[in-house]
Structures are given as structure tokens and as C-alpha cells.
Scaffold this active site. Structure first.
Site, PDB file in Angstrom:
ATOM      1  N   HIS A  90       0.861  -1.169   0.000  1.00 40.84           N
ATOM      2  CA  HIS A  90       0.000   0.000   0.000  1.00 40.84           C
ATOM      3  C   HIS A  90       0.898   1.219   0.000  1.00 40.84           C
ATOM      4  CE1 HIS A  90      -3.455   2.407   0.917  1.00 40.84           C
ATOM      5  NE2 HIS A  90      -2.902   2.860   2.010  1.00 40.84           N
ATOM      6  N   LYS A 109      -0.055  10.394   1.148  1.00 37.73           N
ATOM      7  CA  LYS A 109       0.832   9.787   0.158  1.00 37.73           C
ATOM      8  C   LYS A 109       0.473  10.239  -1.254  1.00 37.73           C
ATOM      9  CE  LYS A 109      -0.415   5.670   1.449  1.00 37.73           C
ATOM     10  NZ  LYS A 109      -1.221   5.953   2.633  1.00 37.73           N
ATOM     11  N   ARG A 125      19.597  11.427  12.242  1.00 31.85           N
ATOM     12  CA  ARG A 125      20.076  12.803  12.133  1.00 31.85           C
ATOM     13  C   ARG A 125      21.319  12.930  11.250  1.00 31.85           C
ATOM     14  NH1 ARG A 125      17.461  16.069  15.978  1.00 31.85           N
ATOM     15  NH2 ARG A 125      18.515  17.748  14.872  1.00 31.85           N
ATOM     16  N   ASP A 141      -1.745   3.773  -4.425  1.00 35.99           N
ATOM     17  CA  ASP A 141      -2.563   2.936  -3.531  1.00 35.99           C
ATOM     18  C   ASP A 141      -2.263   1.441  -3.598  1.00 35.99           C
ATOM     19  OD1 ASP A 141      -3.896   4.412  -1.803  1.00 35.99           O
ATOM     20  OD2 ASP A 141      -5.891   4.163  -2.670  1.00 35.99           O
TER      21      ASP A 141
END
Lengths: 343, 90
Positions: free
Chosen positions: A156, A177, A260, A195
């Protein structure tokens, strides 16, 4: 919910010989002619991607004969048969025809004597011939079969080609999305699927595509269904793209740890292949589209041998080393001497 | 995680409108919702996903729910499918 792929589904359990020959002619452009029992080819099915050369079976050793595979009769086998007498030849060939072989391919323009073809007809085994050399034919056939029996899975998310890098934008429903995908399309990138993304493992690479049903449609919440190809044109879509990076969008959570430096790489296992995974917490004012572009460019840079995180790491190490040797401790400017900026 | 099989009752199958109803209903719950059918496994909260199934009348779907409210969600979804999504056939 962390991103996880679904269970693998085999693409096909079996293909008919009829279908195989048709596709080889049409899609792979191989010249194939029927020699015997073509009418049986619709009822014969192949259940394995592997090929087999029946040399040992012809010589009489049939204990481990993988008869259910496609049988390739090349120069070696043909010459072996022709060195025997006529009756012995038939006897040897019966070692094959006593089994329920799906199909026999004669490669390199080789031919079988008529009595042997008659034997194949009697056994209902289709025989085809091709002028292509054995190794070349086996390579093409194997590639085609690998695709037919490839393992697939569905995920998905929105699959995009960004600067030539296949990025799957994942995340839970309603996180945005499709909106990111739409924004990327608007900036000239190409949509593969929205999708419902089908992933196929082929030659140790994951290829993505849309499903026949949902191709190039997209749902934008509040708007409904839009057709990306009609709206943005042919340049906005792609049929297939290799999956290279998974970008998972999550809601911002203070407690969540985020990467990071870029020195640690996370990955997700899809169909036994490790695909780089990037977790991206979304916050107000964060432009995910631009970040997706940066991810693609960074991936390309790394591909060409430059890893910014490692480069920075090296710079720090050098500086620490210099200081340890008693070098200058004061903060250093990026430029040694400012010339006058006169305009 | 709970799984249950259901059968589509709408005579026109799961076309756009009932799919939308199903997705809207599923989205009210926190649980993840997947539908299995013919080797497909699609997210039940995605309209494109559900429509991709093109489930005909009588099609058997396996519902898979996972999350804090999975029981309620399954009950509600099953009820909606039983009631043909409140739709008389057009």
C-alpha cells in the site's frame, strides 16, 4: 503501523505450452516452428521455471529425470541420437516419451527423424523447433519463465519515479501519500502506481507496477478519483520501475527517534531483498515533495560514490586529528580571506 | 488480529459507491483493515484498493483486522455488507 510488505503470491501456478509458444513468438521475438503434436499444446502445462537437457535420460538413466520441466534438445542430444542405429534410437527416445513431458524444444535448427516425431505424436508431447542457438535460446526462455513464475506481493503506497529513482511513498491511510505523489507529478516526475502497488521479484531486483485495474488512477481525499494520465499527459506516468527506496511517512511524535546524520541505514525486507527505508516524520511546513527529490538525488550521489554523511565524518576526523597534533583551536571561517564585495 | 470470510450481497457487486461506503466506514476505526480476494491483498481503507478487487455479487472476501477496535470494526463492516451498504440496486 510500521511499513511491512504483504505475503508473497506466486504470479502463476502453471502456464500452457500453447501460451508459452505464442508469447515467445510475440513478445520475445523467437522464431518457433511446430514439428509434432501441436494440437496437444493447449492441454499441456508447465509448472516450473527451470529447464532441462535430457542427455542422461536419453542414455537410459531416468532415476532423477525431471520430466516435468521444459526439455531442451540441442546439438549434443541430437548427435547422440544420430550416432545410434534406427531401432536403438527409438528405444532411447522412448526413455523420454514414457514420461508426461510438457514440451520438447529442438534448438539450433536441429531436427528429429520422422519415427521419433511419430513417437512424440503418439505420446501427445508437443515438439517445437527454433533456429536459435541452444545457450541463447535457454537464456531467453529462462528469463521469460522467471517472469511468468515470479513471486509477487502487494503493498500500500504511492510508487514514483523521481529523477530515475524508484521511490515508494508509504504510510498509513490518509497521511497524504497521494498528495505527495500528485505534487511530484506536477514537478515533472512520473507516477507508476497509487494505492495498490504490485512488486515482482525478477533477477534479484524488485520491479513495481500498477494493477491492470487501478493503473494511473489516484484518489485525492475530498476530491475523489482523478486520472493522472489524462490530466498530466503521457510523460507523467510509467508502466514499470525498479523499487529502490521506501519512504515511510509518519506523524510527528516527540518520543520517536529520527535519523540525524544519515550514517545509519535502515532497510525493509521485501521478498528476501533488502530495500533502503527512510522514516520521515511529517511536521507543519515540511515540504515532503522536495525531500523526496533530495532523497533521490542523495541516492544518485551515493550511487556515484559520494556519501555526504561519510564525507562530513571524514572532515570531523581530520579536524580532531589536527587539534590533537596541537593545531589551531579557534573557529575557522569557510573562506580564508574576504575580497571586497563591490557592486 | 482477526480474520473472517464474507460474501458480497449487492447484485451489481462492489462498484464505486458501495466501495466508497465500505472505505468510509472502515476509516472510522483505528484498526488496520485488509481485504484478501483472488490472491489480492488490498488496504480496505483505500478506495482504489477496494475497487481494484472488482468484487462481483457472491464474491468471497476475507477481512483481516488488526488494532484496538478490531472487534467493533469487524462487526460494523460485516453488518454493512449484509445490508448491501444500504443500497437498493440501481
Amino acid at each position: 503501523m510500521p511499513f511491512k510488505p504483504h505475503d508473497p503470491i506466486p504470479r502463476k501456478d502453471k502456464i500452457s505450452v500453447d501460451y508459452l509458444v505464442d508469447k515467445l513468438k510475440e513478445r520475445v521475438n523467437i522464431k518457433i516452428e511446430s514439428c509434432a503434436a501441436e494440437n496437444c499444446s493447449t492441454d499441456k502445462f508447465i509448472t516450473e521455471a527451470d529447464l532441462h537437457r535430457p542427455g542422461l535420460a536419453l542414455a537410459g538413466y531416468i532415476d532423477l529425470f525431471t520430466y516435468q520441466r521444459i526439455q531442451i534438445v540441442g546439438n549434443t542430444e541430437t548427435q547422440f541420437l544420430s550416432h545410434m542405429g534406427d531401432d536403438k534410437q527409438l528405444e532411447s527416445f522412448r526413455n523420454l516419451t514414457q514420461f508426461d513431458i510438457p514440451v520438447i524444444f529442438l534448438t539450433d535448427g536441429n531436427e528429429l527423424p520422422e519415427p521419433l516425431l511419430e513417437e512424440a505424436r503418439k505420446a501427445g508431447i508437443p515438439v517445437f523447433s527454433t533456429p536459435l542457438e541452444t545457450t541463447r535460446f535457454m537464456y531467453l526462455l529462462r528469463d521469460f519463465m522467471e517472469d511468468q513464475f515470479a513471486v509477487q506481493t502487494m503493498v500500500h503506497g504511492s510508487m514514483m519515479d523521481v529523477y530515475g529513482i524508484g521511490i515508494l511513498v508509504a504510510g498509513r491511510s490518509g497521511i497524504g501519500k497521494s498528495e505527495v505523489a500528485l505534487d511530484l507529478v506536477e514537478r515533472g516526475h512520473r507516477l507508476v502506481a497509487d494505492d495498490v502497488v504490485m512488486l515482482t521479484k525478477k533477477n534479484n531486483v524488485l520491479m513495481s507496477s500498477a494493477t491492470e485495474m487501478s493503473k494511473h488512477f489516484m484518489e485525492i481525499r475530498g476530491l475523489g478519483i482523478v486520472d493522472v494520465m489524462s490530466m498530466f499527459g503521457i510523460r507523467s506516468i510509467r508502466y514499470q520501475k525498479r523499487l529502490e527506496v521506501v519512504l515511510e511517512l509518519t506523524l510527528w511524535d516527540e518520543a520517536q527517534e529520527v535519523e540525524r546524520t544519515g550514517l545509519n541505514h535502515d532497510s525493509v525486507n521485501i521478498l528476501d531483498l533488502d530495500i533502503p527505508l527512510i522514516h520521515l516524520p511529517i511536521t507543519p511546513g515540511k515540504n515532503i515533495t522536495v525531500i523526496a527529490e533530495v532523497i533521490a538525488m542523495n541516492y544518485l550521489l551515493k550511487h556515484y560514490g559520494y556519501d555526504p554523511a561519510k564525507a562530513f565524518q571524514e572532515r570531523i576526523k581530520t579536524s580532531i586529528g589536527d587539534k590533537a597534533k596541537g593545531g589551531d583551536m579557534t573557529p575557522k571561517r569557510a573562506i580564508e580571506y574576504f575580497e571586497g564585495d563591490i557592486e | 488480529m482477526i480474520k473472517e470470510k464474507v460474501t458480497i450481497k449487492n447484485s451489481a457487486g462492489l462498484h464505486a459507491r458501495p466501495s466508497a461506503q465500505l472505505v468510509k466506514l472502515a476509516s472510522k476505526f483505528k484498526s488496520d483493515f485488509y481485504i484478501h480476494s483472488y490472491g489480492y491483498r488490498v488496504n480496505g481503507k483505500s478506495i482504489l484498493g477496494v475497487m481494484t478487487l472488482a468484487a462481483e455479487s457472491g464474491a468471497e472476501l476475507e477481512l483481516e483486522l488488526e488494532g484496538p477496535d478490531e472487534e467493533e470494526a469487524l462487526k460494523a463492516i460485516k453488518e454493512a455488507i449484509e445490508n448491501k451498504f444500504g443500497m437498493d440496486e440501481e
